[in-house]
Design an enzyme around this catalytic site. Structure first.
Site, mmCIF file in Angstrom:
data_model
loop_
_atom_site.group_PDB
_atom_site.id
_atom_site.type_symbol
_atom_site.label_atom_id
_atom_site.label_comp_id
_atom_site.label_asym_id
_atom_site.label_seq_id
_atom_site.Cartn_x
_atom_site.Cartn_y
_atom_site.Cartn_z
ATOM 1 C CB THR A 138 -1.815 5.476 -1.908
ATOM 2 O OG1 THR A 138 -1.767 4.063 -1.766
ATOM 3 C CG2 THR A 138 -3.005 6.008 -1.140
ATOM 4 C CB THR A 139 0.965 2.514 -5.531
ATOM 5 O OG1 THR A 139 0.816 1.896 -4.251
ATOM 6 C CG2 THR A 139 2.324 2.162 -6.110
ATOM 7 C CG ASP B 88 -1.776 1.215 1.332
ATOM 8 O OD1 ASP B 88 -2.636 1.388 0.462
ATOM 9 O OD2 ASP B 88 -1.573 2.017 2.265
ATOM 10 C CG ASP C 132 -6.581 0.553 0.350
ATOM 11 O OD1 ASP C 132 -6.626 1.413 1.242
ATOM 12 O OD2 ASP C 132 -5.535 0.247 -0.245
#
Length: 538
Positions: free
Chosen positions: A102-103, A69, A400
């Site tokens: 988020t990545t 994550d 998530d």
């Protein structure tokens, strides 16, 4: 450093600037920023997509975190460079606002900076590059809105939501059971969602976990799970039709606010003091029993004497329950938190169909399950796993999926994953660049090239030849006019992400583009770094 005097004899110190400050300016400063930010983006690139690799992070205390994550990795990394910290904050912003992607947002920001470096080398001014990127970003967001599909769902038909949650969980450690985890996540959100207002109160969903057992043992509890057991081993472990007294006051005699000494000179005086103290306890127990309560949940602890009296009066109790958990219990059971014993009354009791204590394996650890509550909106996702790292990563993965489901309830428009949204946006932006007469067309075209970084990383992480795969998918999109074609990361034999049910919420993808563009513009506008150097005394 030198000491001098003015014409009136007043002393003053002259400091050499070079000795006190380190300075980078102009193109040298901008390239330094870009290098730092790209270093962070390159670390994250290998964690993108369903075949992305995990990172192991070891804290100074020796605590180990294994995750892919983006927000978790960057949050646990020790980043000293101030520009690199901007990317850490970028990932956190995406996590706070959307909860997923988020990545990808960090990889996109790194790709934009890489393209900006090439334009700076060609002589373009950073301000013009920023303006071009802003134009391209608005074009990409508008294009995504025009190609987005809507998914229809109801309380009875949650399959579209489950498939979108499965996309989010596809790159996580729980992907072997991502169907089950997606159903748990969607059911949890639907339990607390207000579909008429398109609103979800995430505070009503509690994520809890316990090592031991298997990932597939995870379950959704329609109620509250707390990491406590009964205060006495002889108290009943199951209470039906529970009437719960929720206390935030201490179960002990009141303490005086001023310090004082009590001198005891004989046995009778000691017995009298003990009797007075016991009378306090008995009075407290009577007040609670008089309300009809058959379970006490207390925020504070109590000693063995109080524990014995509670057992003798058939009043099961739970102690040391945290304030946040106490609030959730009050919401779920419809009870009121009582701050003083004088205020205890039957109207303030919470109610639950069943309260039971469960144990795990051969350990002495206990959990308390409060189920069949009047407020059915309060739910707990209880995760199991082989060790603490797996449980924590599974909780992050489910978080998530919860956020993705919440986003779809707010806005049910989706775009297709696997790099399909980025490729179609790249083609649309590149086409629009040809119509721009000014020098900004170079920056617009560079933005289109940067969007290709996502499908390239997906292909590379899946073991596919990245450039060839991207070229083939782009050519197919242009030839067929199909915006749903992306990188077949799972090797299912088709590039159509609609058939593979790989979805992303539209607001998640638009947020990625906007946030990455904003951070890149901020970094490009910094052209001078003045850093205070350490003095000799330091």
């Amino acid at each position: 450093m030198s000491l001098v005097f003015d014409e009136y004899g007043n002393p003053f110190i002259i400091l050499r600037e070079q000795g006190q400050k380190e300075r980078l300016k102009g193109i040298e400063a901008q390239k330094s920023h870009i290098l730092a930010a790209r270093a962070i983006a390159n670390i994250m690139k290998s964690s993108l997509g369903p075949k992305g690799m995990d990172k192991m992070l070891i804290s100074p205390d020796g605590d180990v975190t294994v995750s892919n994550d983006g927000a978790t990795i960057l949050d646990n990394m020790e980043v000293e460079n101030q520009i690199a910290k901007l990317l850490v904050q970028l990932s956190k912003s995406q996590d706070d606002e959307i909860g997923d992607g988020t990545t990808g947002v960090v990889v996109l920001a790194g790709a934009l900076l890489e393209q900006a470096e090439g334009l700076i080398d060609k002589g373009l001014h950073p301000t013009r590059i920023s303006e071009g990127f802003e134009t391209a970003c608005q074009l990409a967001i508008k294009h995504l809105g025009s190609i987005a599909d809507k998914i229809e769902f109801t309380k009875d038909n949650i399959e579209p939501l489950v498939k979108t949650a499965m996309t989010s969980l596809g790159s996580k450690i729980v992907n072997r059971y991502h169907r089950q985890m997606a159903e748990i996540s969607v059911n949890a959100v639907m339990s607390v969602a207000d579909l008429d207002r398109k609103d979800v109160n995430m505070e009503l969903i509690k994520l809890d976990g316990r090592e031991g057992g298997k990932l597939e043992d995870a379950q959704l509890v329609k109620g509250i799970v707390i990491d406590k057991g009964m205060s006495h081993p002889q108290m009943p472990t199951e209470i039906k039709d529970a009437k719960i007294c929720i206390l935030s006051c201490q179960f002990e005699p009141p303490k005086p606010k001023t310090k004082g000494n009590v001198d005891i000179h004989n046995v009778e005086a000691y017995k009298k003091l003990a009797a007075i103290e016991q009378e306090y306890f008995i009075d407290m127990v009577k007040k609670v029993k008089a309300t009809g309560a058959n379970l006490v949940i207390c925020q504070w602890g109590f000693d063995d004497e109080a524990n014995h009296l509670l057992l003798a009066n058939d009043l099961p109790a739970v102690r040391w329950v945290g304030g946040l958990e106490l609030e959730k219990i009050a919401i779920a059971t419809g009870g009121r938190i009582v701050p003083r014993f004088e205020e205890v009354s039957a109207e303030k009791l919470g109610r639950a169909g069943i309260v039971r204590e469960i144990g795990f394996g051969t350990t002495k650890d206990k959990h308390l399950l409060i189920e069949q509550c009047p407020n059915t909106q309060t739910v707990t996702v209880f995760v199991r796993g082989g060790n603490k790292m797996i449980v924590e990563e599974a909780k992050r993965s489910i978080h998530d999926a919860l956020c993705v489901t919440r986003n779809l309830i707010r806005d049910n428009r989706i775009v297709y994953g696997g790099g399909a949204a980025e490729i179609t946006s790249s083609l649309a932006v590149a086409k629009a660049a040809d119509k721009i007469a000014s020098v900004e067309q170079y920056a617009v075209r560079a933005f289109a090239d940067a969007l290709d970084a996502i499908p390239l990383a997906l292909a590379e992480n899946s073991g596919l030849p990245p450039i060839e795969t991207l070229a083939n998918v782009k050519a197919a999109q242009v030839k067929e006019g199909n915006h749903n074609l992306g990188v077949d990361c799972n090797l299912n034999g088709t590039n159509d992400m609609k058939q593979q049910h790989v979805f992303d919420p539209l607001i998640s993808k638009q947020s990625q583009f906007l946030l990455a563009n904003q951070v890149v513009k901020m970094i490009l506008k910094i052209d001078d770094i003045i850093k205070q150097a350490k003095t000799e005394e330091q």
